[in-house]
Design a protein around this motif. Structure first.
Motif, PDB file in Angstrom:
ATOM      1  N   ASN A  45      62.743 -25.698  46.357  1.00  0.00           N
ATOM      2  CA  ASN A  45      63.453 -25.143  45.196  1.00  0.00           C
ATOM      3  C   ASN A  45      64.979 -25.323  45.255  1.00  0.00           C
ATOM      4  N   THR A  98      62.085 -26.352  55.441  1.00  0.00           N
ATOM      5  CA  THR A  98      62.693 -25.941  54.164  1.00  0.00           C
ATOM      6  C   THR A  98      61.754 -26.198  52.972  1.00  0.00           C
ATOM      7  N   THR A 108      52.370 -19.459  54.077  1.00  0.00           N
ATOM      8  CA  THR A 108      52.820 -20.403  55.117  1.00  0.00           C
ATOM      9  C   THR A 108      53.546 -19.643  56.225  1.00  0.00           C
ATOM     10  N   LEU A 146      61.822  -8.548  48.731  1.00  0.00           N
ATOM     11  CA  LEU A 146      63.006  -9.383  48.965  1.00  0.00           C
ATOM     12  C   LEU A 146      64.254  -8.720  48.376  1.00  0.00           C
ATOM     13  N   LEU A 205      60.658 -15.424  53.003  1.00  0.00           N
ATOM     14  CA  LEU A 205      59.407 -15.734  52.292  1.00  0.00           C
ATOM     15  C   LEU A 205      59.474 -15.354  50.811  1.00  0.00           C
ATOM     16  N   PHE A 231      71.129 -11.470  54.306  1.00  0.00           N
ATOM     17  CA  PHE A 231      70.065 -11.606  53.306  1.00  0.00           C
ATOM     18  C   PHE A 231      68.736 -11.812  54.027  1.00  0.00           C
ATOM     19  N   GLY A 244      54.425 -30.188  60.040  1.00  0.00           N
ATOM     20  CA  GLY A 244      54.920 -28.805  60.090  1.00  0.00           C
ATOM     21  C   GLY A 244      54.138 -27.999  61.115  1.00  0.00           C
TER      22      GLY A 244
HETATM   23  P1  NAD Z   1      55.616 -23.677  51.121  1.00  0.00           P
HETATM   24  O1  NAD Z   1      55.354 -22.507  52.009  1.00  0.00           O
HETATM   25  O2  NAD Z   1      54.470 -24.310  50.449  1.00  0.00           O
HETATM   26  O3  NAD Z   1      56.336 -24.851  51.930  1.00  0.00           O
HETATM   27  C1  NAD Z   1      57.570 -24.662  52.602  1.00  0.00           C
HETATM   28  C2  NAD Z   1      57.697 -25.665  53.746  1.00  0.00           C
HETATM   29  O4  NAD Z   1      56.707 -25.390  54.747  1.00  0.00           O
HETATM   30  C3  NAD Z   1      57.492 -27.125  53.362  1.00  0.00           C
HETATM   31  O5  NAD Z   1      58.440 -27.895  54.085  1.00  0.00           O
HETATM   32  C4  NAD Z   1      56.077 -27.403  53.832  1.00  0.00           C
HETATM   33  O6  NAD Z   1      55.859 -28.771  54.110  1.00  0.00           O
HETATM   34  C5  NAD Z   1      56.008 -26.582  55.104  1.00  0.00           C
HETATM   35  N1  NAD Z   1      54.668 -26.171  55.554  1.00  0.00           N
HETATM   36  C6  NAD Z   1      53.562 -25.970  54.795  1.00  0.00           C
HETATM   37  N2  NAD Z   1      52.533 -25.536  55.573  1.00  0.00           N
HETATM   38  C7  NAD Z   1      53.022 -25.454  56.842  1.00  0.00           C
HETATM   39  C8  NAD Z   1      52.461 -25.027  58.091  1.00  0.00           C
HETATM   40  N3  NAD Z   1      51.199 -24.593  58.194  1.00  0.00           N
HETATM   41  N4  NAD Z   1      53.253 -25.047  59.184  1.00  0.00           N
HETATM   42  C9  NAD Z   1      54.542 -25.433  59.101  1.00  0.00           C
HETATM   43  N5  NAD Z   1      55.130 -25.856  57.946  1.00  0.00           N
HETATM   44  C10 NAD Z   1      54.370 -25.860  56.830  1.00  0.00           C
HETATM   45  O7  NAD Z   1      56.720 -23.145  50.075  1.00  0.00           O
HETATM   46  P2  NAD Z   1      57.287 -23.903  48.804  1.00  0.00           P
HETATM   47  O8  NAD Z   1      56.187 -23.954  47.788  1.00  0.00           O
HETATM   48  O9  NAD Z   1      57.961 -25.165  49.242  1.00  0.00           O
HETATM   49  O10 NAD Z   1      58.439 -22.883  48.318  1.00  0.00           O
HETATM   50  C11 NAD Z   1      58.235 -21.847  47.402  1.00  0.00           C
HETATM   51  C12 NAD Z   1      58.151 -20.499  48.085  1.00  0.00           C
HETATM   52  O11 NAD Z   1      59.311 -20.310  48.907  1.00  0.00           O
HETATM   53  C13 NAD Z   1      58.175 -19.303  47.132  1.00  0.00           C
HETATM   54  O12 NAD Z   1      57.201 -18.352  47.543  1.00  0.00           O
HETATM   55  C14 NAD Z   1      59.574 -18.714  47.301  1.00  0.00           C
HETATM   56  O13 NAD Z   1      59.701 -17.342  46.987  1.00  0.00           O
HETATM   57  C15 NAD Z   1      59.829 -18.997  48.726  1.00  0.00           C
HETATM   58  N6  NAD Z   1      61.284 -18.991  48.991  1.00  0.00           N
HETATM   59  C16 NAD Z   1      61.811 -17.950  49.704  1.00  0.00           C
HETATM   60  C17 NAD Z   1      63.187 -17.888  49.936  1.00  0.00           C
HETATM   61  C18 NAD Z   1      63.809 -16.747  50.712  1.00  0.00           C
HETATM   62  O14 NAD Z   1      64.972 -16.872  51.093  1.00  0.00           O
HETATM   63  N7  NAD Z   1      63.103 -15.668  50.967  1.00  0.00           N
HETATM   64  C19 NAD Z   1      64.012 -18.896  49.433  1.00  0.00           C
HETATM   65  C20 NAD Z   1      63.436 -19.946  48.716  1.00  0.00           C
HETATM   66  C21 NAD Z   1      62.053 -19.990  48.511  1.00  0.00           C
END
Ligand code: NAD
Length: 475
Positions: free
Chosen positions: A147, A144, A225, A402, A244, A440, A205
């Motif tokens: 945000n 997760t 990611t 999205l 994403l 969604f 992760g």
């Molecule tokens: P992020 O991708 O940096 O991190 C998300 C999670 O992934 C964290 O728990 C992180 O520790 C983990 N992670 C990072 N690298 C990894 C890897 N290589 N393997 C496995 N896990 C890994 O995202 P963020 O900065 O926490 O969140 C913001 C982003 O999320 C924005 O782009 C936003 O649009 C997106 N988002 C999308 C939705 C949706 O429903 N589409 C909802 C909320 C947020």
């Protein structure tokens, strides 16, 4: 601040890889410590989930649903205490944090608890019986973002558990503490090993995404990611739901009733300080309405109160972390350098914390970073258009898909244009809205699969077709 523990096989445990600071974005200072799991502890969590899964899958779905309902009761009971932790680690105002737990998270839990997997009969006659049914996958890992840490956690865990899977959660290291508390509550209701939670950095992760005993990853986070996860998951053919990034466009037509929609447009841009995946991030406005709408939004920005999680009357918090703050500031500087104009905002606030003023940029166009890239912060570009077809083409000319919206007084026109948006969700006179029964998910680079309702539930299952030959011989 209370003690935070991970949950492995029903036990509350410390991290063997020590602990790390969790920072309050309103002060830029650590306010608590989070345990950091060793890779061996992750293996223990997955092993516990694997061992618990057959008995959990054999538990009738009605009983599993009843346990989810009990969890919803506990969320209501503990919303204030967990809301305070969520507000401090994420930065959102306390009433919003409590509301997210006691409102949306509870509603999603209760609605998911009522869902039932269908069994479909495709043929039932003297020759054969053929049915389709849905089986749990096994161990599912949830990863997760920061945000909406609790709401998204609930979106992942509740359908996964209801479908008969056991789960391992790994929250963002920016906001892990409220998740630990919610999973502690869940663990008090569920059998040992059904829900596990590991926190930490150092490639945890990445280890999850290639683990042999994990059948599926449900991930919400950034597109880069998501790509890494898809690559890491390929050799073990894991099932994936990837929610994403988004860069949602809204198109305001010349017949839109601005008096009716300005409040909603404002809320959909700046809610959670713009840090929502399906926030309204590009605003295309017909030239006949452009100046009026900009003025109406600017008035609302001037009245908005931005501050720390525990300040009286605050509606908008800081950006959640330093990297995101730097990125949003970079987009602001790039906009100014390219001739964009901030009618309001356009700078950081003069105080400690990752505070940026709510900002509206005009004189901007496609090809500028503020339009083409997802800002994920309290800034929005307003782009003037004269031709609806051109606006639609520009809205779709983005790798993300999205959501998107059309704002108009003509329902039929709005509906037809919304269908042509290249996005997982299209709204008319609305944006960002999700409900427990509305599927969604993202089109294009915004993801794979959907969440919520029955469509979301079946993503946590393996479809199996069963054939029985009733004639005995070759058919
Ligand atoms: P992020 O991708 O940096 O991190 C998300 C999670 O992934 C964290 O728990 C992180 O520790 C983990 N992670 C990072 N690298 C990894 C890897 N290589 N393997 C496995 N896990 C890994 O995202 P963020 O900065 O926490 O969140 C913001 C982003 O999320 C924005 O782009 C936003 O649009 C997106 N988002 C999308 C939705 C949706 O429903 N589409 C909802 C909320 C947020």
């Amino acid at each position: 601040m209370s003690d935070f523990k991970m949950i492995i096989n029903g036990q509350l445990v410390d991290g063997e890889a020590s602990s790390f600071d969790v920072v309050n974005p309103a002060t830029e200072k650590p306010f608590a410590q989070c345990p950091a799991a060793s890779h061996e502890q992750l293996d223990q969590a997955v092993a516990a989930a694997k061992a618990a899964q057959p008995a959990w899958a054999a538990t009738p779905i009605e009983e599993r649903g009843a346990m989810l309902d009990k969890i919803a009761d506990l969320l209501v009971e503990h919303k204030a205490e967990i809301g305070e932790i969520l507000a401090q680690e994420n930065g959102k105002p306390l009433p919003n944090a409590i509301g997210e737990i006691g409102g949306a998270a509870v509603a999603w839990t209760r609605n998911t608890a009522k869902l039932r997997l269908p069994e479909e009969t495709l043929k039932d006659d003297d020759d054969a019986l053929i049915k389709v049914h849905y089986k749990p996958l096994g161990v599912v890992a949830s990863i997760t973002p920061w945000n909406h840490p609790i709401l998204i956690l609930i979106w992942h865990l509740m359908p996964g558990l209801l479908a008969g899977n056991t789960m391992v959660s790994k929250p963002s290291s920016m906001t892990p503490l409220s998740t630990l508390k919610v999973i502690e509550l869940m663990n008090s209701v569920l059998p040992a090993g059904v829900i596990n939670c590991v926190t930490g950095e150092g490639g945890l992760g990445r280890k999850i995404t290639s683990h042999d005993d994990i059948a599926k990853i449900v991930f919400t986070g950034s597109t880069p990611t998501g790509i890494n996860i898809m690559q890491a998951a390929a050799p073990t053919m894991k099932r994936l739901t990837l929610e994403l990034g988004g860069n949602d466009a809204a198109i305001v037509l010349d017949d839109a009733d601005l008096e009716k929609c300005a409040d909603n447009i404002f809320a959909r841009i700046f809610g959670n300080s713009g840090q929502t995946c399906a926030a309204l991030k590009r605003l295309y406005v017909h030239e006949s309405k452009h100046d009026q709408l900009v003025e109406m939004l600017a008035e609302r920005v001037k009245k908005a109160s931005v501050g720390a999680w525990n300040e009286e009357g605050v509606k908008f918090g800081p950006v959640q972390n330093k990297d995101q703050f730097d990125f949003v500031m970079e987009l602001i500087e790039d906009t100014k350098a390219k001739g964009g104009n901030f009618v309001v905002g356009g700078k950081a606030m003069d105080r400690d914390g990752y505070f940026i003023e709510l900002s509206i940029a005009t004189d901007v166009t496609d090809g500028m970073r503020i339009v083409d890239e997802e800002p994920f912060g309290p800034i929005v570009p307003v782009i003037k258009f004269s031709d609806t077809e051109d606006a639609l083409r520009r809205a779709n000319d983005n790798e993300n898909g999205l959501g998107g919206s059309i704002w108009t007084a003509d329902e039929e026109k709005g509906w037809e244009l919304a269908k042509r948006l290249e996005s997982g969700t299209g709204w008319v006179n609305q944006h960002s809205q999700q409900m427990p029964f509305t599927p969604f998910g993202g089109a294009k680079m915004s993801g794979v699969g959907v969440e919520h309702g029955l469509h979301g539930l079946v993503e946590y299952t393996q479809l199996q077709t069963l054939h029985m030959n009733r004639k005995g011989g070759a058919m």
